[in-house]
Design an enzyme around this catalytic site. Structure first.
Site, short mmCIF file in Angstrom:
data_model
loop_
_atom_site.label_atom_id
_atom_site.label_comp_id
_atom_site.label_asym_id
_atom_site.label_seq_id
_atom_site.Cartn_x
_atom_site.Cartn_y
_atom_site.Cartn_z
N THR A 14 0.83 -1.21 0.00
CA THR A 14 0.00 0.00 0.00
C THR A 14 0.86 1.25 0.00
O THR A 14 0.46 2.28 -0.54
CB THR A 14 -0.92 -0.01 1.25
OG1 THR A 14 -1.80 -1.12 1.12
CG2 THR A 14 -1.73 1.25 1.38
N SER A 61 1.31 -7.43 -0.82
CA SER A 61 1.97 -8.46 0.02
C SER A 61 1.06 -9.61 0.41
O SER A 61 1.53 -10.62 0.93
CB SER A 61 2.61 -7.83 1.26
OG SER A 61 1.68 -7.62 2.28
N1 ASP Z 1 -2.75 -5.48 0.85
C1 ASP Z 1 -1.72 -4.51 1.14
C2 ASP Z 1 -0.38 -5.23 1.16
O1 ASP Z 1 -0.14 -5.94 2.09
C3 ASP Z 1 -1.99 -3.86 2.44
C4 ASP Z 1 -0.97 -2.85 2.90
O2 ASP Z 1 0.11 -2.73 2.43
O3 ASP Z 1 -1.34 -2.12 3.85
O4 ASP Z 1 0.40 -5.10 0.25
#
Ligand code: ASP
Length: 318
Positions: A14, A61
């Site tokens: 993110t 991730s």
């Molecule tokens: N889904 C995202 C990730 O883990 C969530 C984040 O980075 O806050 O890449």
């Protein structure tokens, strides 16, 4: 020490995410902005000189894999071996950050700081948290005496061994449970409240060597996580055993308790050669061993970290 000695590796998340609207903190696409751009967007960095940056991956991730981890570990080891590198910062998604932190800590066992930086809001948000987290991560990487793998989020430094994501959307999304954080970043200075993390001495040596030298296993030992809950049965364990699973981590209830049917299936699997570890689904505390335990406990590791430990042990043939 010059900031040229800090390496920033990008993996996505993110922190590198974008949304169509600045007011959208959750409807974004992760892993869109390159690590160079993330660094260029932080004005204080411009004054402090160029960093070595490298895009190792560009993923959300939630999709993290052992293949990416092996690549990342190899790059981390490459840069750690350079005498003029003081520390490494890795931009990463929050969803599996604690797993990457544990993997790197076990495999690289760095004497220098390796600092995971993340964000809960995308780069396009009205008030993104990524730039401050990245700035703080660099402050940790530059701190004399810093060592081991840590994560920095919302001004708090967490050890790879203890860090867990505990909130779905708040910017202060991580916690270190009973152990508490390593310290805090306050306006660029560190206030440490405990020691830097030290890797378990028994980390899987062969796996470490294989990964460090870039020899990536063709097949990672399959280790799955099963959970105890009201009405649990042995069905999932039996199905996984039929598929040839090599290891099972059970996220047990409370202090390692298991429904009798699930326990019977796990004992049967263990007797048949499947490695089993008992962790707890409780966020705090650890499974306290009692004399006569037949299913070994995870020695304080959360289910996801115990799974990584078991994969490394199986890889090492332990
Ligand atoms: N889904 C995202 C990730 O883990 C969530 C984040 O980075 O806050 O890449």
């Amino acid at each position: 020490m010059s900031l040229q000695n800090i390496v920033i590796l990008g993996t996505g998340g993110t922190i590198a995410g974008t949304a169509a609207s600045t007011s959208d903190n959750i409807g974004y696409t992760a892993a869109q902005v390159g690590v160079d751009q993330l660094v260029a967007a932080i004005p204080p960095f411009a004054k402090l000189g160029p960093f070595v940056t490298e895009q190792v991956a560009q993923i959300d991730s939630k999709d993290m894999s052992f293949e990416v981890w092996a690549r990342l570990a190899a790059r981390v080891n490459h840069f750690l071996a350079q005498p003029d590198v003081q520390g490494i910062v890795i931009t990463h998604g929050t969803d599996t950050l604690e797993e990457t932190a544990y993997f790197l800590h076990a495999v690289c066992r760095p004497a220098k700081p390796v600092v995971l930086a993340c964000a809960m809001r995308p780069a396009t948000a009205l008030a993104p948290d990524g730039p401050q987290n990245l700035l703080d991560a660099v402050a940790v990487a530059r701190h004399s005496g810093a060592a081991g793998v840590v994560a920095v989020c919302a001004g708090t430094i967490h050890s790879a061994l203890d860090v867990q994501k505990v909130h779905t959307y708040k910017v202060d999304a991580f916690d270190s449970g009973d152990a508490g954080p390593v310290g805090y970043v306050e306006e660029g200075s560190l206030r440490l409240v405990r020691n830097w993390p030290v890797a378990h001495a028994e980390s899987a040596q062969i796996a470490i060597k294989m990964i460090a030298t870039g020899v990536i296993p063709a097949q990672w030992p399959r280790v799955e996580i099963v959970m105890n809950h009201a009405g649990a049965s042995g069905a999932v364990v039996q199905a996984l055993q039929a598929q040839g699973v090599r290891g099972l981590v059970v996220a047990a209830t409370g202090n390692g308790t298991l429904h009798r049917d699930l326990e019977a299936a796990l004992l049967q699997a263990q007797a048949a050669g499947v490695r089993v570890l008992r962790a707890t689904r409780c966020l705090n505390g650890r499974v306290l061993p009692t004399p006569g335990d037949v299913l070994p406990d995870s020695r304080g590791l959360s289910p996801v970290k115990a799974r990584i430990e078991l994969v490394l042990q199986l890889l090492a043939g332990n």
